[in-house]
Write a protein that holds these residues in place. Sequence first.
Motif, PDB file in Angstrom:
ATOM      1  N   MET A   1      78.742  61.363 -61.970  1.00  0.00           N
ATOM      2  CA  MET A   1      79.173  62.690 -62.361  1.00  0.00           C
ATOM      3  C   MET A   1      80.672  62.833 -62.124  1.00  0.00           C
ATOM      4  O   MET A   1      81.234  62.162 -61.269  1.00  0.00           O
ATOM      5  CB  MET A   1      78.446  63.757 -61.551  1.00  0.00           C
ATOM      6  CG  MET A   1      77.060  64.049 -62.043  1.00  0.00           C
ATOM      7  SD  MET A   1      77.091  64.611 -63.718  1.00  0.00           S
ATOM      8  CE  MET A   1      75.862  65.838 -63.658  1.00  0.00           C
ATOM      9  N   ASN A   2      81.246  63.751 -62.878  1.00  0.00           N
ATOM     10  CA  ASN A   2      82.675  64.013 -62.761  1.00  0.00           C
ATOM     11  C   ASN A   2      82.900  65.488 -62.473  1.00  0.00           C
ATOM     12  O   ASN A   2      82.229  66.349 -63.041  1.00  0.00           O
ATOM     13  CB  ASN A   2      83.406  63.641 -64.047  1.00  0.00           C
ATOM     14  CG  ASN A   2      83.255  62.182 -64.363  1.00  0.00           C
ATOM     15  OD1 ASN A   2      82.316  61.792 -65.023  1.00  0.00           O
ATOM     16  ND2 ASN A   2      84.171  61.373 -63.880  1.00  0.00           N
ATOM     17  N   GLN A   3      83.853  65.751 -61.624  1.00  0.00           N
ATOM     18  CA  GLN A   3      84.263  67.124 -61.352  1.00  0.00           C
ATOM     19  C   GLN A   3      85.295  67.491 -62.414  1.00  0.00           C
ATOM     20  O   GLN A   3      86.279  66.774 -62.616  1.00  0.00           O
ATOM     21  CB  GLN A   3      84.866  67.219 -59.957  1.00  0.00           C
ATOM     22  CG  GLN A   3      85.277  68.602 -59.558  1.00  0.00           C
ATOM     23  CD  GLN A   3      85.866  68.629 -58.158  1.00  0.00           C
ATOM     24  OE1 GLN A   3      86.342  67.623 -57.642  1.00  0.00           O
ATOM     25  NE2 GLN A   3      85.856  69.800 -57.557  1.00  0.00           N
ATOM     26  N   ILE A   4      85.074  68.626 -63.092  1.00  0.00           N
ATOM     27  CA  ILE A   4      85.982  69.124 -64.113  1.00  0.00           C
ATOM     28  C   ILE A   4      86.598  70.409 -63.582  1.00  0.00           C
ATOM     29  O   ILE A   4      85.888  71.374 -63.283  1.00  0.00           O
ATOM     30  CB  ILE A   4      85.237  69.422 -65.451  1.00  0.00           C
ATOM     31  CG1 ILE A   4      84.380  68.226 -65.888  1.00  0.00           C
ATOM     32  CG2 ILE A   4      86.222  69.858 -66.516  1.00  0.00           C
ATOM     33  CD1 ILE A   4      85.129  66.963 -66.224  1.00  0.00           C
ATOM     34  N   GLU A  18      85.494  75.313 -61.616  1.00  0.00           N
ATOM     35  CA  GLU A  18      85.115  73.910 -61.793  1.00  0.00           C
ATOM     36  C   GLU A  18      83.671  73.815 -62.266  1.00  0.00           C
ATOM     37  O   GLU A  18      82.888  74.749 -62.124  1.00  0.00           O
ATOM     38  CB  GLU A  18      85.302  73.118 -60.511  1.00  0.00           C
ATOM     39  CG  GLU A  18      84.436  73.559 -59.358  1.00  0.00           C
ATOM     40  CD  GLU A  18      84.713  72.744 -58.110  1.00  0.00           C
ATOM     41  OE1 GLU A  18      83.842  71.915 -57.757  1.00  0.00           O
ATOM     42  OE2 GLU A  18      85.778  72.937 -57.502  1.00  0.00           O
ATOM     43  N   THR A  19      83.365  72.661 -62.828  1.00  0.00           N
ATOM     44  CA  THR A  19      82.005  72.358 -63.255  1.00  0.00           C
ATOM     45  C   THR A  19      81.807  70.859 -63.111  1.00  0.00           C
ATOM     46  O   THR A  19      82.776  70.129 -62.893  1.00  0.00           O
ATOM     47  CB  THR A  19      81.747  72.842 -64.702  1.00  0.00           C
ATOM     48  OG1 THR A  19      80.375  72.700 -65.014  1.00  0.00           O
ATOM     49  CG2 THR A  19      82.598  72.094 -65.710  1.00  0.00           C
ATOM     50  N   GLU A  20      80.592  70.408 -63.197  1.00  0.00           N
ATOM     51  CA  GLU A  20      80.313  68.972 -63.154  1.00  0.00           C
ATOM     52  C   GLU A  20      79.765  68.540 -64.495  1.00  0.00           C
ATOM     53  O   GLU A  20      79.048  69.284 -65.160  1.00  0.00           O
ATOM     54  CB  GLU A  20      79.331  68.632 -62.037  1.00  0.00           C
ATOM     55  CG  GLU A  20      79.979  68.685 -60.684  1.00  0.00           C
ATOM     56  CD  GLU A  20      79.217  67.897 -59.636  1.00  0.00           C
ATOM     57  OE1 GLU A  20      78.110  67.401 -59.920  1.00  0.00           O
ATOM     58  OE2 GLU A  20      79.755  67.766 -58.535  1.00  0.00           O
ATOM     59  N   LEU A  21      80.125  67.325 -64.866  1.00  0.00           N
ATOM     60  CA  LEU A  21      79.765  66.805 -66.171  1.00  0.00           C
ATOM     61  C   LEU A  21      79.718  65.286 -66.074  1.00  0.00           C
ATOM     62  O   LEU A  21      80.525  64.690 -65.369  1.00  0.00           O
ATOM     63  CB  LEU A  21      80.838  67.259 -67.160  1.00  0.00           C
ATOM     64  CG  LEU A  21      80.842  66.847 -68.587  1.00  0.00           C
ATOM     65  CD1 LEU A  21      79.581  67.286 -69.297  1.00  0.00           C
ATOM     66  CD2 LEU A  21      82.038  67.458 -69.283  1.00  0.00           C
ATOM     67  N   ASP A  22      78.787  64.670 -66.767  1.00  0.00           N
ATOM     68  CA  ASP A  22      78.743  63.209 -66.817  1.00  0.00           C
ATOM     69  C   ASP A  22      79.690  62.765 -67.922  1.00  0.00           C
ATOM     70  O   ASP A  22      79.329  62.709 -69.089  1.00  0.00           O
ATOM     71  CB  ASP A  22      77.319  62.715 -67.083  1.00  0.00           C
ATOM     72  CG  ASP A  22      77.218  61.203 -67.019  1.00  0.00           C
ATOM     73  OD1 ASP A  22      78.189  60.548 -66.562  1.00  0.00           O
ATOM     74  OD2 ASP A  22      76.173  60.673 -67.419  1.00  0.00           O
ATOM     75  N   GLU A  64      83.635  56.821 -63.751  1.00  0.00           N
ATOM     76  CA  GLU A  64      82.714  57.491 -62.838  1.00  0.00           C
ATOM     77  C   GLU A  64      83.492  58.078 -61.657  1.00  0.00           C
ATOM     78  O   GLU A  64      84.379  57.425 -61.109  1.00  0.00           O
ATOM     79  CB  GLU A  64      81.671  56.484 -62.339  1.00  0.00           C
ATOM     80  CG  GLU A  64      80.603  57.078 -61.463  1.00  0.00           C
ATOM     81  CD  GLU A  64      79.667  58.031 -62.187  1.00  0.00           C
ATOM     82  OE1 GLU A  64      79.170  58.966 -61.537  1.00  0.00           O
ATOM     83  OE2 GLU A  64      79.427  57.838 -63.400  1.00  0.00           O
ATOM     84  N   ARG A  65      83.175  59.303 -61.304  1.00  0.00           N
ATOM     85  CA  ARG A  65      83.747  60.036 -60.173  1.00  0.00           C
ATOM     86  C   ARG A  65      85.201  60.452 -60.343  1.00  0.00           C
ATOM     87  O   ARG A  65      85.814  60.939 -59.385  1.00  0.00           O
ATOM     88  CB  ARG A  65      83.537  59.285 -58.858  1.00  0.00           C
ATOM     89  CG  ARG A  65      82.063  59.242 -58.484  1.00  0.00           C
ATOM     90  CD  ARG A  65      81.841  58.620 -57.150  1.00  0.00           C
ATOM     91  NE  ARG A  65      81.906  57.168 -57.331  1.00  0.00           N
ATOM     92  CZ  ARG A  65      82.036  56.299 -56.363  1.00  0.00           C
ATOM     93  NH1 ARG A  65      82.111  56.704 -55.134  1.00  0.00           N
ATOM     94  NH2 ARG A  65      82.083  55.018 -56.616  1.00  0.00           N
ATOM     95  N   VAL A  67      88.178  62.895 -61.222  1.00  0.00           N
ATOM     96  CA  VAL A  67      88.339  64.344 -61.252  1.00  0.00           C
ATOM     97  C   VAL A  67      89.259  64.650 -62.422  1.00  0.00           C
ATOM     98  O   VAL A  67      90.378  64.131 -62.503  1.00  0.00           O
ATOM     99  CB  VAL A  67      88.935  64.878 -59.935  1.00  0.00           C
ATOM    100  CG1 VAL A  67      89.192  66.376 -60.030  1.00  0.00           C
ATOM    101  CG2 VAL A  67      88.006  64.559 -58.777  1.00  0.00           C
TER     102      VAL A  67
END
Length: 77
Positions: A1-4, A18-22, A64-65, A67
């Motif tokens: 997952m990535n922090q956006i 912020e949101t999380e997204l693959d 991956e990972r 930001v």
Amino acid sequence: MNQILLFADLREKTGKSETELDAAGKTVKEVRNLLFQTYQLPAIQESMVAINEEFATNGTVISERDVVAFIPPVSGG
């Protein structure tokens, strides 16, 4: 997952900072388009993008990972 991370107008319009997204394996442009479609954010198309605090281009591939930060143009006086 990535922090956006979303700044300024993008944060105001989504109600999120912020949101999380693959996003691993996707380009910045692909993620930009996904966020545009998901949140109807016209300003995202003109936003600067940083990955892990380094500016990135539309063709940069996200790992991956990572930001990813979207920083829209701002004006003030």
